[in-house]
Scaffold this active site. Structure first.
Site, PDB file in Angstrom:
ATOM      1  N   HIS A 151       0.832  -1.203   0.000  1.00  0.00           N
ATOM      2  CA  HIS A 151       0.000   0.000   0.000  1.00  0.00           C
ATOM      3  C   HIS A 151       0.867   1.254   0.000  1.00  0.00           C
ATOM      4  CE1 HIS A 151       0.574   1.034   4.354  1.00  0.00           C
ATOM      5  NE2 HIS A 151       0.717  -0.270   4.503  1.00  0.00           N
ATOM      6  N   ASP A 168      -0.807   4.306   0.825  1.00  0.00           N
ATOM      7  CA  ASP A 168      -1.424   5.252   1.752  1.00  0.00           C
ATOM      8  C   ASP A 168      -0.702   5.194   3.094  1.00  0.00           C
ATOM      9  OD1 ASP A 168      -2.635   2.624   2.106  1.00  0.00           O
ATOM     10  OD2 ASP A 168      -4.085   3.565   3.452  1.00  0.00           O
ATOM     11  N   ASP A 181       6.465   2.159   6.756  1.00  0.00           N
ATOM     12  CA  ASP A 181       5.155   1.532   6.510  1.00  0.00           C
ATOM     13  C   ASP A 181       4.375   2.316   5.478  1.00  0.00           C
ATOM     14  OD1 ASP A 181       2.887  -0.023   6.787  1.00  0.00           O
ATOM     15  OD2 ASP A 181       2.288   0.845   8.689  1.00  0.00           O
ATOM     16  N   GLU A 228      -5.056   0.737   2.849  1.00  0.00           N
ATOM     17  CA  GLU A 228      -4.716  -0.261   3.868  1.00  0.00           C
ATOM     18  C   GLU A 228      -4.816   0.320   5.273  1.00  0.00           C
ATOM     19  OE1 GLU A 228      -2.425  -2.913   6.513  1.00  0.00           O
ATOM     20  OE2 GLU A 228      -2.093  -0.776   6.107  1.00  0.00           O
ATOM     21  N   HIS A 278       4.381   4.526  11.981  1.00  0.00           N
ATOM     22  CA  HIS A 278       3.315   5.338  12.575  1.00  0.00           C
ATOM     23  C   HIS A 278       3.828   6.334  13.613  1.00  0.00           C
ATOM     24  CE1 HIS A 278      -0.284   2.489  11.472  1.00  0.00           C
ATOM     25  NE2 HIS A 278       0.651   2.505  10.529  1.00  0.00           N
TER      26      HIS A 278
END
Length: 381
Positions: free
Chosen positions: A70, A72, A103, A136, A354
């Site tokens: 992904h 996003d 990520d 995702e 994150h």
């Protein structure tokens, strides 16, 4: 023609502000590169979400190796807390900074670079497929599922798939994922009778009922784990009634639990278990308890075998480490791919995903490309 630089590609992708559900130019960039590299590309957008399907080789080939990932990313949070621009893609002292560095724009860049070089240098007898989503990190309702629905409707199929999520806790090569626990959330609403706190016998306290129910749910472990999974877990995440008065028993209360479950259970069996406890507490207290359940994904396992062996060999050859076969962590889009074909996850070290100041070592991105390249060469050998 020069090999594709996965570090430069990662930096370019980071500069695309693709916080879910925004595409931000990331898939447009990949589509252009892959088309120029001989891939047949199709945008599979659905529900305001951008997705990209790319295939090199014959549709329906007996050997069709797929990558899934992904572009996003989650929001940056407080942008002023970042040391570097979260969408700057800056490289300083061998570290690449930015949202998505771990990520998982690095993973997408690594497998796109590996695939482009591989089909140009050693065109395989088969197909290489890239299924890349922009959904995702969000609800995941119109992302990989949309790609898989489109593939089924158009006769496209992967025979095996590698999801490039970050899987290594601390060192490159130490862990791969051959399955994931299931995830579900249950929202309870307890309806009682409001009253004065000095006269509790004249009321039916929904909060007391919820406390009893939550205590029952936590009383015993769900299980002790299974052959490939740790023990299932239940966590109480909210309990509230929004009552500003200290001398009023409220009429209604709410509580939420989240369960991460292994292959000893299903979402349906756990829903029945939750409902049975709610009925017991209803009978004991006279408080009506309603529940709403959302199952984000069932547990799944790709049993150790040819696919995990192939990936483990490649990882060991490039890192010197034989990766542990794990089912730990949260959910990923592998939970959707597992209904399509055998799927395993392997990617970078995920320590900063994150977080503020998300970042990755440049050397790890290069290493990941070499691992993916080796996997492709051996798969089609």
């Amino acid at each position: 023609m020069k090999p594709v630089d996965p570090v430069r590609l990662t930096a370019d992708l980071i500069r695309c502000n693709s916080v879910t559900p925004a595409e931000g130019g990331a898939l447009t960039l990949l589509e252009r590169m892959l088309t120029e590299g001989g891939f047949t590309c199709t945008r599979v957008d659905r529900g305001g979400i951008a997705n990209l399907f790319a295939r090199w080789g014959t549709k329906g080939a007996n050997r069709s190796f797929g990558f899934n990932g992904h572009t996003d990313v989650v929001p940056v949070g407080d942008a002023t807390a970042w040391t570097h621009d979260p969408f700057g893609g800056e490289i300083i002292d061998g570290i690449l900074w930015g949202r998505g560095a771990t990520d998982m724009k690095s993973g997408v860049a690594a497998f796109a670079a590996a695939a482009l070089d591989f089909v140009r240098e050693t065109p395989p007898d088969g197909a290489v497929i890239l299924a890349i989503t922009g959904d995702e990190e969000g609800d995941a309702e119109d992302g990989t599922t949309a790609l898989l629905d489109w593939m089924a409707a158009n006769g496209e199929r992967m025979t095996h798939c590698l999801v490039g999520e970050p899987t290594c806790p601390n060192e490159m090569g130490e862990m791969m994922k051959i399955g994931r626990r299931g995830s579900m959330t249950c929202w309870f609403t307890a309806e009682g009778v409001q009253g004065h706190s000095a006269y509790p016998h004249r009321a039916k306290n929904p909060m007391s009922a919820l406390v009893k129910l939550l205590a029952r749910l936590e009383e015993k472990p769900l299980d002790e784990g299974t052959a490939h999974f740790d023990a299932s877990t239940l966590a109480i995440t909210t309990i509230d009634c929004g009552n500003p008065a200290t001398n009023v028993i409220p009429a209604r209360g709410h509580a939420t639990v989240n369960i991460r479950f292994n292959d000893a259970h299903s979402g349906a069996s756990l829903t029945d278990w939750l409902a049975s406890h709610a009925r017991v507490v209803e009978a004991e207290t006279g408080v009506r308890i309603a529940m709403r359940v959302q199952i984000s994904g069932e547990s799944f396992l790709t049993p150790p075998g040819p696919l995990s062996d192939l990936i483990a060999r490649a990882v060991e050859a490039e890192t010197g480490r034989r990766p542990e076969l794990s089912t730990s962590g949260g959910t990923s889009d592998a939970r959707f791919v597992k209904d399509h074909c055998p799927v395993v996850e392997f990617g970078l070290v995920g320590k900063t995903m994150h977080q503020v100041d998300e970042r990755v070592e440049v050397a790890q991105i290069q290493q990941l490309k070499t691992i993916y390249s080796r996997i492709l060469r051996e798969y089609f050998a």
